[in-house]
Design a protein around this motif. Structure first.
Motif, PDB file in Angstrom:
ATOM      1  N   ASP A 100       0.713  -1.247  -0.112  1.00 20.27           N
ATOM      2  CA  ASP A 100      -0.082  -0.012   0.001  1.00 20.27           C
ATOM      3  C   ASP A 100       0.641   1.269  -0.075  1.00 20.27           C
ATOM      4  O   ASP A 100       0.435   2.408  -0.769  1.00 20.27           O
ATOM      5  CB  ASP A 100      -0.872   0.031   1.291  1.00 20.27           C
ATOM      6  CG  ASP A 100      -2.101  -1.162   1.019  1.00 20.27           C
ATOM      7  OD1 ASP A 100      -2.173  -1.755   0.190  1.00 20.27           O
ATOM      8  OD2 ASP A 100      -2.864  -1.008   2.123  1.00 20.27           O
ATOM      9  N   ASP A 101       1.932   1.316   0.659  1.00 26.02           N
ATOM     10  CA  ASP A 101       2.871   2.387   1.047  1.00 26.02           C
ATOM     11  C   ASP A 101       3.431   2.684  -0.545  1.00 26.02           C
ATOM     12  O   ASP A 101       3.561   3.789  -0.834  1.00 26.02           O
ATOM     13  CB  ASP A 101       3.812   2.227   1.758  1.00 26.02           C
ATOM     14  CG  ASP A 101       3.175   2.352   3.303  1.00 26.02           C
ATOM     15  OD1 ASP A 101       2.240   3.125   3.451  1.00 26.02           O
ATOM     16  OD2 ASP A 101       3.869   1.550   4.274  1.00 26.02           O
ATOM     17  N   SER A 132      -4.813  -4.111  -2.752  1.00 27.74           N
ATOM     18  CA  SER A 132      -4.143  -2.860  -2.865  1.00 27.74           C
ATOM     19  C   SER A 132      -4.917  -1.510  -3.345  1.00 27.74           C
ATOM     20  O   SER A 132      -4.947  -0.697  -3.063  1.00 27.74           O
ATOM     21  CB  SER A 132      -2.621  -3.152  -2.956  1.00 27.74           C
ATOM     22  OG  SER A 132      -1.869  -1.926  -2.673  1.00 27.74           O
ATOM     23  N   ARG A 135      -8.066  -0.770  -1.988  1.00 29.70           N
ATOM     24  CA  ARG A 135      -7.961   0.119  -0.808  1.00 29.70           C
ATOM     25  C   ARG A 135      -7.305   1.414  -0.857  1.00 29.70           C
ATOM     26  O   ARG A 135      -7.628   2.236  -0.164  1.00 29.70           O
ATOM     27  CB  ARG A 135      -6.594  -0.644   0.314  1.00 29.70           C
ATOM     28  CG  ARG A 135      -7.200  -1.850   1.032  1.00 29.70           C
ATOM     29  CD  ARG A 135      -6.190  -2.351   2.140  1.00 29.70           C
ATOM     30  NE  ARG A 135      -4.985  -2.648   1.629  1.00 29.70           N
ATOM     31  CZ  ARG A 135      -4.427  -4.009   1.038  1.00 29.70           C
ATOM     32  NH1 ARG A 135      -5.529  -5.034   1.200  1.00 29.70           N
ATOM     33  NH2 ARG A 135      -3.196  -4.310   0.494  1.00 29.70           N
ATOM     34  N   LEU A 136      -6.693   1.834  -1.981  1.00 27.33           N
ATOM     35  CA  LEU A 136      -6.216   3.078  -2.308  1.00 27.33           C
ATOM     36  C   LEU A 136      -6.937   3.972  -3.123  1.00 27.33           C
ATOM     37  O   LEU A 136      -6.845   4.838  -3.643  1.00 27.33           O
ATOM     38  CB  LEU A 136      -4.984   3.063  -2.823  1.00 27.33           C
ATOM     39  CG  LEU A 136      -3.717   3.002  -1.746  1.00 27.33           C
ATOM     40  CD1 LEU A 136      -3.635   1.736  -0.970  1.00 27.33           C
ATOM     41  CD2 LEU A 136      -2.297   3.323  -2.477  1.00 27.33           C
TER      42      LEU A 136
END
Length: 150
Positions: A100-101, A132, A135-136
């Motif tokens: 995610d980062d 991911s 989520r973003l």
């Protein structure tokens, strides 16, 4: 912590171990054909990444504060769209949420260029990457099926 990719070898040194256990269908196909992980990484670099119309300065390597690499992201632009060209997490760091980062950094690099939208894609079998993206805030708006002759 993120830094720019220094050169071809800087990236290939990370792409090679990322091939281990990859969920990317192209990488899996290359490995199943008998290519080594290094050969598969080189092929992908030469045949795909060198064709992007974006500056290499956009490419990022994710590192822990100690300097240990975690993964990388290649924000890019093809002939049509700004996109996340490739993203990878080193096997030792998978399952810790770094994806995610790393995706957020790639998205940030492209968003700083004031683009209208950013495209990204993953294979159906790459569930962690798809999660991911969700989520973003990436929206799943189409699906594609690639078929090849055996």
């Amino acid at each position: 912590v993120f830094r720019q990719v220094v050169d071809r070898e800087d990236l290939l040194a990370l792409m090679t171990p990322v091939m281990e256990g990859t969920l990317d269908a192209h990488g899996q196909k290359d490995l199943a054909s008998g290519m080594s992980a290094r050969q598969a990484a080189e092929r992908q670099y030469e045949e795909e990444f060198t064709g992007h119309r974006s500056p290499r300065e956009w490419w990022r390597i994710a590192e822990l504060p100690s300097g240990e690499p975690v993964g990388f992201v290649l924000p890019a632009r093809n002939n049509y769209h700004p996109m996340i060209g490739y993203i990878g997490v080193l096997p030792a760091h998978r399952g810790h949420g770094y994806i995610d980062d790393i995706l957020a950094e790639g998205t940030r690099v492209l968003a700083a260029r004031d683009v209208e939208r950013i495209r990204a894609a993953t294979d159906l079998g790459n569930v962690p990457m798809a999660r991911s993206f969700a989520r973003l805030g990436y929206v799943n708006f189409e699906r594609a099926i690639d078929m090849v002759w055996d």
